[in-house]
Structures are given as C-alpha cells and as structure tokens.
Motif scaffolding. Structure first.
Motif, short mmCIF file in Angstrom:
data_model
loop_
_atom_site.label_atom_id
_atom_site.label_comp_id
_atom_site.label_asym_id
_atom_site.label_seq_id
_atom_site.Cartn_x
_atom_site.Cartn_y
_atom_site.Cartn_z
N HIS A 1 0.80 -1.23 0.00
CA HIS A 1 0.00 0.00 0.00
C HIS A 1 0.83 1.28 0.00
N ASP A 2 2.15 1.18 0.06
CA ASP A 2 2.98 2.38 -0.02
C ASP A 2 4.37 2.00 -0.54
N ASP A 3 5.18 3.03 -0.77
CA ASP A 3 6.52 2.77 -1.30
C ASP A 3 7.60 3.02 -0.26
N ARG A 4 7.20 3.12 1.02
CA ARG A 4 8.19 3.32 2.08
C ARG A 4 8.68 1.97 2.60
N PRO A 5 9.98 1.80 2.72
CA PRO A 5 10.48 0.56 3.33
C PRO A 5 10.45 0.59 4.85
N VAL A 6 10.39 1.81 5.42
CA VAL A 6 10.40 1.98 6.87
C VAL A 6 9.34 3.01 7.25
N ASP A 7 8.60 2.73 8.31
CA ASP A 7 7.60 3.69 8.80
C ASP A 7 8.17 4.61 9.86
N VAL A 8 8.99 4.06 10.77
CA VAL A 8 9.53 4.84 11.88
C VAL A 8 11.00 4.49 12.09
N VAL A 9 11.83 5.53 12.19
CA VAL A 9 13.20 5.37 12.67
C VAL A 9 13.23 5.95 14.08
N HIS A 10 13.51 5.10 15.05
CA HIS A 10 13.51 5.50 16.46
C HIS A 10 14.94 5.54 16.95
N ALA A 11 15.43 6.74 17.28
CA ALA A 11 16.84 6.94 17.64
C ALA A 11 17.01 7.10 19.14
N PHE A 12 17.97 6.34 19.68
CA PHE A 12 18.30 6.38 21.10
C PHE A 12 19.71 6.92 21.25
N GLY A 13 19.82 8.10 21.85
CA GLY A 13 21.12 8.73 22.03
C GLY A 13 21.39 9.73 20.94
N ASP A 14 21.65 10.99 21.31
CA ASP A 14 21.83 12.03 20.30
C ASP A 14 23.11 11.85 19.50
N THR B 1 22.67 10.32 11.76
CA THR B 1 22.46 9.12 10.95
C THR B 1 20.98 8.76 10.88
N ALA B 2 20.29 8.89 12.00
CA ALA B 2 18.85 8.57 12.04
C ALA B 2 18.06 9.50 11.14
N ARG B 3 18.41 10.77 11.16
CA ARG B 3 17.69 11.72 10.31
C ARG B 3 17.91 11.42 8.82
N ALA B 4 19.15 11.07 8.45
CA ALA B 4 19.44 10.72 7.06
C ALA B 4 18.72 9.43 6.66
N LEU B 5 18.65 8.47 7.56
CA LEU B 5 17.95 7.22 7.28
C LEU B 5 16.46 7.45 7.12
N ALA B 6 15.89 8.30 7.95
CA ALA B 6 14.46 8.61 7.83
C ALA B 6 14.15 9.33 6.52
N GLU B 7 15.05 10.24 6.11
CA GLU B 7 14.83 10.94 4.84
C GLU B 7 14.93 9.96 3.67
N ALA B 8 15.91 9.07 3.71
CA ALA B 8 16.10 8.13 2.61
C ALA B 8 14.96 7.13 2.49
N SER B 9 14.34 6.80 3.63
CA SER B 9 13.30 5.77 3.63
C SER B 9 11.89 6.32 3.64
N GLY B 10 11.75 7.63 3.83
CA GLY B 10 10.41 8.22 3.91
C GLY B 10 9.76 8.03 5.27
N ALA B 11 10.54 7.69 6.28
CA ALA B 11 9.99 7.35 7.59
C ALA B 11 9.80 8.58 8.46
N VAL B 12 8.97 8.40 9.48
CA VAL B 12 8.88 9.35 10.59
C VAL B 12 10.10 9.15 11.47
N LEU B 13 10.59 10.24 12.05
CA LEU B 13 11.78 10.18 12.90
C LEU B 13 11.37 10.42 14.35
N ALA B 14 11.52 9.39 15.18
CA ALA B 14 11.22 9.49 16.62
C ALA B 14 12.53 9.58 17.38
N LEU B 15 12.71 10.65 18.16
CA LEU B 15 13.97 10.91 18.85
C LEU B 15 13.75 10.94 20.36
N GLU B 16 14.52 10.13 21.08
CA GLU B 16 14.47 10.11 22.54
C GLU B 16 15.22 11.33 23.09
#
Length: 373
Positions: free
Chosen positions: A85-98, A103-118
């Motif tokens: 139903h979509d062309d995203r390989p990832v829905d959420v990138v959840h990053a632990f530790g700043d 890297t998490a932000r770049a991965l979320a951009e490349a995959s079309g995912a939402v970026l969840a940051l602790e």
C-alpha cells in the motif's frame, strides 16, 4: 508497522535491556523491527531477540546520506521493504542517544519514515531545540515528520513549554519488577553500595567517595562498587578511595550498566552526577527494592525525597555524608523506602506501559506526517 531502532554507542552499551524489551514487545504487537547498533559494519547478526545489524559510527569523510543508504540496504535484507500500500520501506526510525541523530535523520529521509527521537538528557533537549529550528522551513524533511519522545514527565513538560508547536509524546521509560527483594537482607554482615554515572563529573564522584570514606568506621560492613566510567575519566578516583581507606572494600566494575544484574543485587544505588540524564538502572534499582541516593538535579525526574529515594542537595561532600549517614543509621527505614520505590515502579513505570506509549507515539507520528504530506 516497520521500525528501525537505532542506538548510538553509549545507549547500545548501557541500555541493552530496554532496547531488547522494545524489540521483542513491538514484534509481539505485529511490527517488523530491526535493531541497529554501532560496531564493525561487516558484522550482521540475526540473534535470538530478532534482526540486528551493525553500522559504522566512526568519524568519516563519507556523507551521512551514503552511510544511511548502506544501512537501509542492510535493513532490506532483514525484510524492511515497501509494502503493497505504499513505497516506504520503513515507517519509523527511532533513535536512542543524540550521538546517532544525524544518521537517524538521514535514514528517515532516505526511507520516507517518521523520525522518533528520545530526548533523554538536558544536552539532548538543547540538541532538539536546534534540530527543530533547523527543520521549520525544510521542505525535504519538514518538522511534522519528527516525534520527540519524553522519557518522563519532567522532560515532557520542558519540551512542551520550550517547543510548543512540536509533536511531543510522553513515553515514560519502564522496567520489569523482579519477584524477590534482596536489598538489605544481610545488612549486619555487608551493605553494598553501587556508584553509577557517565564519568563526566569527576568532582561529584569524588565528593560521594570521600563521604563514604568518612562513614566506614561507623559502618564497617560497607562495600563499594564503582562504574568504570568514573575511573576511565579520572584516576583520581583511586586516590580518593585510598585516602578514605576504602581500597580493601572498593571494586571497579567494567560496563556496570550494560551488565547490571550483579549491581541490582546490591543494597544501595548512588548517583552522584547531576547532568539531567535518564538512565534505566535507576528504575531497575527502585524495582529491586534498593535504596536510591541521588544528587539533586532540577533537570531530571528524580525519586521523591524521603519517599522513594534520598535527594542530596548541592552534592557537596558534607551533604553526601549527612544524607548517607542518616540512611545507614536507619536500615528499617531504608528497607521501607526501597519497598515504596518498588511499588512506585509497579504502578507507574512498568516496561509494558512504556511499550504501549511508544507504539501509540509511532501511530500518532505516522498519522500526523500523512496528514501534512
């Protein structure tokens, strides 16, 4: 829901338990989850808890986007691919530790995912402010694709007041409550204290160790275990232990937080630093019925003084000595306080509640990103 749990080196080392609990819990809820940790990027592991891959976090001239692309390709081999139903390989990138946010932000951009940051510390909150401001006019990755996760109510309030238009979600960290309480069960023969922290505030650790040295005559059954992070930061810790006549009862434990089970059989957890950091070993210690003694920290959601822990005002040597002496002189009160802390964890900070809050944050983040696309 397809999720990448991405940890920086510090989180991957000391918060293995929380990361594993989330991976297993999310998988049980029907999510497809890959955990990514720093190390030799040639290594790939499909361990007993589920898929885990390794990424290279060493300084490099290679653009972060290239590293994120390589990480995304590895994730595809573990099943994170576009669905029907979509062309995203990832829905959420959840990053632990700043340390891994870039890297998490770049991965979320490349995959079309939402970026969840602790947002787990005072320093991380400052980084969150900068990142939020930088993406207010970023059309490639708008701020609506960010979800800021607050591990306790204090951080939740701070984020909401300082970033009122950001998508902030309260996801209180939680732990399991063990079946038995061992704390202070052999207090006549031995009382074991564990000092934990980042090692970045050496003077704070020295103040606590100095106070313990002044207590050994009154409490000869006292033994001290110290996280090696303090010793790695400064060898003056050994001098302080020697000066306080503690060496015969003083041990340094490597990666104490990462291999915390022995530490959780102690009686007393001492947290000498005040860096606004959240660490689940404090929650684990409370769940184990240990007495927690922590330096006063206005930027952290600490135990309630006199109820679920002891808060040391200021963190000076005399303040540590006074607080620890009162605690050790009333072992029945220390036991009772540990049991109250244990019940607080049982009612407010269980791992199951953390999992539900994280999953709800994912769903809300994906919905918000879709509505603004």
């Amino acid at each position: 829901m397809r999720v990448v749990l991405l940890a920086d080196r510090s989180f991957a080392t000391r918060e293995q338990g929380m990361l594993a609990r989330l991976q297993v819990g999310l998988t049980d809820e029907g999510c497809r989850v890959v955990r990514a940790v720093p190390g030799d990027e040639r290594a790939e592991v499909d361990d007993a808890l589920g898929p885990m891959l390794v990424y290279d976090d060493r300084p490099s001239l290679a653009p972060t986007s290239l590293r994120a692309g390589a990480l995304l390709q590895k994730s595809a081999r573990f099943g994170l691919t576009p669905s029907g139903h979509d062309d995203r390989p990832v829905d959420v990138v959840h990053a632990f530790g700043d340390g891994c946010w870039r890297t998490a932000r770049a991965l979320a951009e490349a995959s079309g995912a939402v970026l969840a940051l602790e947002v787990w510390s005072h320093d991380a909150m400052s980084a969150a402010h900068r990142l939020d401001a930088a993406h207010r006019k970023d059309e490639r990755f708008p701020r609506e694709r960010f979800v800021w996760l607050a591990p306790d109510s204090a951080m939740d309030g701070a984020l909401r007041s300082s970033m009122p238009s950001a998508n902030v979600r309260l996801t209180p960290w939680g732990v399991h409550v063990p079946g038995e309480v061992a704390a202070f069960s052999r207090a006549a023969e031995s009382i074991t204290a564990v000092l934990v922290g980042s090692g970045r505030q050496t003077s704070a650790c020295l103040a606590a160790i100095g106070a313990l040295g002044r207590l050994v005559d009154a409490f000869p059954q006292l033994f001290i275990f110290v996280d090696d992070a303090f010793v790695q930061a400064s060898h003056s810790i050994w001098k302080a232990a020697d000066h306080g006549r503690l060496l015969p009862r003083f041990s340094v434990i490597e990666n104490l937080e990462g291999r915390r089970e022995p530490a959780l059989r102690a009686d007393l957890l001492i947290q000498p630093e005040a860096r606004g950091e959240r660490r689940t070993i404090l929650l684990d210690s409370m769940a184990a019925g240990m007495a927690v003694v922590a330096r006063e920290d206005p930027n952290a959601d600490a135990p309630v003084d006199g109820q679920t822990g002891v808060i040391v005002p200021g963190g000076s040597g005399p303040a540590w000595e006074s607080s620890l002496r009162r605690l050790l002189a009333d072992l029945d009160g220390a036991r009772a306080m540990g049991l109250r802390a244990r019940e607080f964890i049982r009612s407010e900070r269980l791992a199951s509640a953390h999992l539900r809050a994280v999953l709800n944050a994912y769903v809300a983040g994906v919905a918000m990103a879709a509505s603004t696309a």
